[in-house]
Design an enzyme around this catalytic site. Structure first.
Site, mmCIF file in Angstrom:
data_model
loop_
_atom_site.group_PDB
_atom_site.id
_atom_site.type_symbol
_atom_site.label_atom_id
_atom_site.label_comp_id
_atom_site.label_asym_id
_atom_site.label_seq_id
_atom_site.Cartn_x
_atom_site.Cartn_y
_atom_site.Cartn_z
ATOM 1 N N GLU A 287 0.830 -1.206 0.000
ATOM 2 C CA GLU A 287 0.000 0.000 0.000
ATOM 3 C C GLU A 287 0.873 1.268 0.000
ATOM 4 O O GLU A 287 0.451 2.311 -0.475
ATOM 5 C CB GLU A 287 -0.929 -0.021 1.225
ATOM 6 C CG GLU A 287 -2.287 0.588 0.951
ATOM 7 C CD GLU A 287 -3.295 0.354 2.078
ATOM 8 O OE1 GLU A 287 -2.925 -0.189 3.142
ATOM 9 O OE2 GLU A 287 -4.461 0.721 1.896
ATOM 10 N N HIS A 308 7.077 -26.961 -0.604
ATOM 11 C CA HIS A 308 6.407 -28.078 -1.267
ATOM 12 C C HIS A 308 5.263 -27.605 -2.153
ATOM 13 O O HIS A 308 4.458 -28.399 -2.609
ATOM 14 C CB HIS A 308 5.920 -29.077 -0.210
ATOM 15 C CG HIS A 308 7.054 -29.666 0.574
ATOM 16 N ND1 HIS A 308 7.605 -30.893 0.296
ATOM 17 C CD2 HIS A 308 7.808 -29.132 1.573
ATOM 18 C CE1 HIS A 308 8.623 -31.116 1.133
ATOM 19 N NE2 HIS A 308 8.768 -30.055 1.915
ATOM 20 N N LYS A 422 -14.165 0.706 -3.764
ATOM 21 C CA LYS A 422 -15.217 1.134 -2.830
ATOM 22 C C LYS A 422 -16.321 1.864 -3.584
ATOM 23 O O LYS A 422 -17.512 1.640 -3.353
ATOM 24 C CB LYS A 422 -14.634 2.076 -1.771
ATOM 25 C CG LYS A 422 -13.717 1.384 -0.785
ATOM 26 C CD LYS A 422 -13.271 2.369 0.278
ATOM 27 C CE LYS A 422 -12.139 1.783 1.099
ATOM 28 N NZ LYS A 422 -11.489 2.761 1.949
HETATM 29 O O1 PA5 Z 1 -3.242 1.714 5.800
HETATM 30 C C1 PA5 Z 1 -4.370 2.153 5.653
HETATM 31 O O2 PA5 Z 1 -4.620 3.364 5.732
HETATM 32 C C2 PA5 Z 1 -5.560 1.254 5.378
HETATM 33 O O3 PA5 Z 1 -5.197 -0.047 5.161
HETATM 34 C C3 PA5 Z 1 -6.522 1.282 6.541
HETATM 35 O O4 PA5 Z 1 -5.855 0.830 7.687
HETATM 36 C C4 PA5 Z 1 -7.737 0.411 6.315
HETATM 37 O O5 PA5 Z 1 -8.343 0.745 5.115
HETATM 38 C C5 PA5 Z 1 -8.729 0.576 7.457
HETATM 39 O O6 PA5 Z 1 -9.106 1.904 7.587
HETATM 40 P P1 PA5 Z 1 -9.869 2.445 8.846
HETATM 41 O O7 PA5 Z 1 -8.986 2.253 10.030
HETATM 42 O O8 PA5 Z 1 -10.115 3.896 8.548
HETATM 43 O O9 PA5 Z 1 -11.137 1.651 8.972
#
Ligand code: PA5
Length: 447
Positions: A287, A308, A422
Site C-alpha cells: 500500500e 512443497h 469502494k
Molecule cells: O493503511 C491504511 O490506511 C488502510 O489499510 C486502513 O488501515 C484500512 O483501510 C482501514 O481503515 P480504517 O482504520 O479507517 O477503517
C-alpha cells in the site's frame, strides 16, 4: 535487535552499485528525518516507541482487568487493513500454536478478529461462537467509516446489547478511532463507549504501536512494554545516518535489486507463527509503494511448508524474484529427535539433533539453492520470537518502508488506489449519491 545481512545478494550486485543505492537511501533518509517529503503530515509513527506514555498501557490494562472481572473469555477485535493486521500478527506470533485446543484455565481471553471481510458465513459462524462465550468487543477504525468493520460491528453490537443489555454493552465495547470525526466517533460518544484515539498523523498501516495494536495485544495477555522497548531500540538504531543503519541497508538493497528487474519480493519465514508478519508486511509495503505505475510486488511464504508448493516456481520460474528471509536465531522450545531401533524411515542419522537444527539447515540449503537459481537473498534476523523482537521488527520495517518509498519516488503515506473498488461497490449496492456511476456500471455488466 534486528540485523540485516546482505551476503546473499553479493553475486547479483557489485560494491559500486550498492554504494550508489546507499547514497540514494541516505538522501531518502534525510527527507524522512527532516519531514520534508510527500505525506509528511503522516509521520507520527516515527517516535511512537520512545514517546508512548505509560498511562496508555495502564488504561488498556484497566480494560483487561475489568473484563476479567466480568469473566469475559472472548474478545472480538473488529477492523481491517492497518486496523487489524498488526494485532493479528502479534497475537499469532506470540500465542501457543494450539492455545485454542489446550485444556486448562486460560489467563487471557481468546482474541478473534472480524470486520476484515464481507463473508456472511463468517459473521454467522462468529455469532455461533459468541453464543457460547462471554463476549466483549474492540472496534477499530481510524476513519470510522470503513464498510467492512462497520457491518461486522452492527452484528456484534446488536448481539452484545441483546445478550447483556444496552447499559452493560457500553462496558463491554471499546472503540479505537479518530479524536473528532467519523461515524464510529459519533456512535461511541452517543453510546458512552470508552475510546482510544488514533492520532491524525499516523496512517493505518503504520499504526501497530498505537492503541490500534496496543489494546488488543494487552488484552491478549502480552507484554506491550517489552514490545515498545524492542521498537525503541530499533527507533534509535534506525535513526543513525550511516550505511550500517539496518533500515538504510534493507531499503538500498531491495531498490537496487528492483532496478535490476527483481520486481517481486517474497518475505520468507521458517516458523508458522510468523505467517501474519508476512500479511502485515505485505500491506505495509504494497500500500505504501505500489502507485504511479511503480513498486516491488510484496508476496510472502511460510517455509518449509511452501517449499512443497511454491518452491518449484521460486527455484526455476520467471527470474523476477528476490527473497527477504526473516531468520529467527533461537527456538523458544526444545525437542530432540529420538532414535528408532528399526530405522525404517532411515532418519537415525538425525538422532539427538534438535528439530530446529533441521529447520536451520533447510533454511541454509534453500538459501544456497535459491541463489544458484537466480533469487537474491536478503536476511533480516532476530534472536527469537518474543514481544521485544517483534516490536523491533515492526519499527524496522516501517522505517525502511518510508526510506524505500522515497527512493522509489512515491508518497508512502497515501493510498488513492483503494478508493476505486469502494466507489464501484457502493454504486452497485445502491448507495444514495452513486446513481450515475451505478447506471454506467450496470450497463457494463449488461444489466
Ligand atoms: O493503511 C491504511 O490506511 C488502510 O489499510 C486502513 O488501515 C484500512 O483501510 C482501514 O481503515 P480504517 O482504520 O479507517 O477503517
Amino acid at each position: 535487535m534486528v540485523k540485516v545481512n546482505l551476503g546473499g545478494c553479493s553475486s547479483f550486485t557489485n560494491d559500486a552499485e550498492y554504494k550508489e543505492y546507499v547514497e540514494k537511501a541516505l538522501t531518502a533518509f534525510d527527507t524522512l528525518e527532516s519531514e520534508t517529503g510527500a505525506g509528511n503530515d503522516f509521520l507520527g509513527w516515527k517516535h511512537l516507541p520512545t514517546t508512548t506514555p505509560e498511562s496508555l498501557i495502564t488504561d488498556c490494562e484497566a480494560i483487561r482487568d475489568s473484563w476479567k472481572e466480568k469473566g469475559v473469555d472472548l474478545v472480538v477485535v473488529i477492523g481491517i487493513g492497518g486496523s487489524y493486521l498488526g494485532a493479528k500478527c502479534a497475537v499469532e506470533a506470540l500465542s501457543h500454536s494450539f492455545s485454542k485446543q489446550l485444556s486448562g484455565k486460560k489467563d487471557a481471553p481468546e482474541i478473534v478478529f472480524a470486520g476484515h471481510n464481507l463473508s456472511e458465513e463468517y459473521i454467522c459462524e462468529l455469532t455461533d461462537l459468541m453464543q457460547q462465550r462471554n463476549v466483549a468487543a474492540v472496534v477499530i477504525s481510524k476513519s470510522g467509516t470503513t464498510t467492512e468493520p462497520a457491518i461486522a460491528f452492527r452484528f456484534v453490537k446488536q448481539y452484545i446489547e441483546k445478550t447483556y443489555g444496552v447499559k452493560e454493552a457500553a462496558e463491554r465495547i471499546v472503540a479505537v478511532t479518530d479524536a473528532h470525526k467519523g461515524a464510529l466517533k459519533s456512535l461511541s460518544t452517543q453510546e458512552g463507549y470508552r475510546t482510544f484515539v488514533i492520532a491524525d498523523n499516523v496512517g493505518g498501516r503504520f499504526s501497530v504501536l498505537t492503541p490500534v495494536g496496543i489494546l488488543p495485544i494487552v488484552l491478549a495477555g502480552f507484554d506491550m512494554r517489552a514490545m515498545l522497548k524492542g521498537a525503541a531500540e530499533m527507533e534509535r538504531k534506525c535513526s543513525e545516518r550511516n550505511g550500517d543503519n539496518p533500515a538504510v541497508e534493507y531499503a538500498a538493497m531491495r531498490n537496487l535489486l528492483y532496478s535490476k528487474g527483481k520486481k517481486i519480493e517474497i518475505l520468507v519465514s521458517y516458523n508458522p507463527k510468523l505467517q501474519y508478519l508476512g500479511e502485515w508486511w505485505k500491506q505495509l509495503y504494497g500500500e505504501s509503494e505500489g502507485k504511479d505505475g511503480k513498486g516491488i510486488f510484496p508476496a510472502s511464504v511460510s517455509f518449509t511448508t511452501d517449499l512443497h508448493s511454491m518452491g518449484q516456481y521460486i527455484q526455476q520460474g520467471e527470474r523476477i524474484l528476490m527473497e527477504t528471509v526473516v531468520t529467527v536465531e533461537k527456538s523458544n522450545r526444545s525437542m530432540t529427535i529420538s532414535d528408532d531401533p528399526q530405522n525404517l524411515d532411515g532418519l537415525n542419522f538425525l538422532t539427538g539433533k534438535h528439530v530446529e537444527e533441521c529447520n536451520a539447515m533447510a533454511e541454509l540449503g534453500t538459501k544456497l539453492a535459491h541463489i544458484d537459481g537466480g533469487v537474491p537473498q536478503l536476511s533480516v534476523s532476530v534472536e527469537k520470537i518474543d514481544e521485544f523482537n517483534l516490536g523491533g521488527l515492526f519499527y524496522f520495517f516501517e522505517k525502511a518502508c518510508g526510506i524505500s518509498a522515497y527512493i522509489l519516488g512515491v508518497n508512502p503515506f497515501n493510498q488513492p488506489g483503494v478508493e476505486a473498488y469502494k466507489k464501484n461497490m457502493f454504486a452497485l449496492l445502491g448507495k444514495p449519491g452513486y446513481e450515475e456511476q451505478a447506471k454506467a456500471l450496470n450497463e457494463r455488466l449488461g444489466k
